[in-house]
Design an enzyme around this catalytic site. Structure first.
Site, mmCIF file in Angstrom:
data_model
loop_
_atom_site.group_PDB
_atom_site.id
_atom_site.type_symbol
_atom_site.label_atom_id
_atom_site.label_comp_id
_atom_site.label_asym_id
_atom_site.label_seq_id
_atom_site.Cartn_x
_atom_site.Cartn_y
_atom_site.Cartn_z
ATOM 1 N N LYS A 85 0.860 -1.188 0.000
ATOM 2 C CA LYS A 85 0.000 0.000 0.000
ATOM 3 C C LYS A 85 0.892 1.231 0.000
ATOM 4 O O LYS A 85 1.794 1.371 0.839
ATOM 5 C CB LYS A 85 -0.874 -0.024 1.250
ATOM 6 C CG LYS A 85 -2.289 0.400 1.007
ATOM 7 C CD LYS A 85 -3.088 0.101 2.256
ATOM 8 C CE LYS A 85 -4.453 0.711 2.183
ATOM 9 N NZ LYS A 85 -5.130 0.622 3.464
HETATM 10 C C1 E4P Z 1 -8.461 1.116 3.738
HETATM 11 O O1 E4P Z 1 -7.655 0.758 2.945
HETATM 12 C C2 E4P Z 1 -8.359 2.359 4.541
HETATM 13 O O2 E4P Z 1 -7.147 2.378 5.200
HETATM 14 C C3 E4P Z 1 -9.497 2.475 5.502
HETATM 15 O O3 E4P Z 1 -10.677 1.992 4.883
HETATM 16 C C4 E4P Z 1 -9.694 3.848 6.094
HETATM 17 O O4 E4P Z 1 -10.913 3.890 6.781
HETATM 18 P P1 E4P Z 1 -11.288 5.071 7.788
HETATM 19 O O5 E4P Z 1 -11.509 6.323 6.994
HETATM 20 O O6 E4P Z 1 -12.541 4.599 8.464
HETATM 21 O O7 E4P Z 1 -10.135 5.221 8.720
#
Ligand code: E4P
Length: 216
Positions: A85
């Site tokens: 990522k």
């Molecule tokens: C996924 O890849 C993200 O890191 C995650 O969905 C972020 O979610 P949030 O906005 O609830 O922290």
């Protein structure tokens, strides 16, 4: 649309995996920090539970291309299912492109516009992660972004897969599926909420009562 679980909590991952509804996991630095455990240890354990793409993010303090590439190679070496990522920045795009050349799968994260998704896809991203909940939080339409990216990728024959991220509730899930997302990455509590319906519970109670009246 498929489901990934958005957590670094191995108990939740086991529970969701046992349901048979998830085919991958996404983590981020906040989720790893919440568990208070070593990144590599948690990620290794997750790879033993779920046989599918596992996203592990480069450190939030690593902002340069060289640093991201060093970490990307380390993350990719943990397991063949690893997806690196990478944040949606200029250095991140360079790293994404280099990963693509080296055969390392990437998930470009923190996407909040269709143009960011297009750039990530052109840099060679395997997945793009638009954050719908965080857009909704600032009174922008997260779902509209998913629809736009899905249309844009379809018209332009782009293979990068759309992961709806920052999913907060079951309505988000349904809307993501209708908007053309490939994947929704969701917290376990959203899956739990999706399972239940009051009429299902009432129906089970009535079947039990009717059955017991006659058969004991
Ligand atoms: C996924 O890849 C993200 O890191 C995650 O969905 C972020 O979610 P949030 O906005 O609830 O922290």
């Amino acid at each position: 649309m498929r489901f990934f679980l958005d957590t670094a909590n191995v108990e939740d991952i086991r529970k969701a995996n046992d349901l048979g509804v998830i085919c991958g996991v996404t983590t981020n630095p906040s989720l790893i920090a919440k568990e208070g455990l070593n990144f590599a240890d948690v990620i290794k354990e997750i790879t033993t539970i779920v046989d599918g793409p596992i996203s592990g993010e480069v450190k939030p303090t690593t902002l340069d291309f060289e640093g991201m590439m060093k970490e990307a190679r380390e993350i990719a070496a943990i397991h063949p299912n690893m997806v690196v990522k990478i944040p949606m920045t200029a250095e991140g795009l360079k790293a994404c492109h280099q990963c693509h050349k080296e055969g390392i799968k990437t998930n470009v994260t923190l996407i909040f516009s269709a143009n960011q998704a297009l750039l990530a896809a052109r840099a060679g991203a395997t997945y793009v992660s638009p954050f719908i909940g965080r857009l909704d939080d600032i009174s922008e339409d997260g779902l509209e972004l998913i629809r736009t990216i899905a249309d844009m990728f379809s018209i332009n024959n782009i293979d990068a897969q759309i992961i709806c991220a920052s999913v907060r509730n079951p309505i988000h899930v349904m809307q993501c599926a209708l908007a053309g997302a490939d994947i929704a990455t969701v917290p376990y509590k959203v899956i739990e909420t999706m399972i239940h319906h009051p009429l299902t519970d009432q129906g089970i109670a009535k079947f039990q009562a009717d059955y017991k009246k006659v058969f004991g």
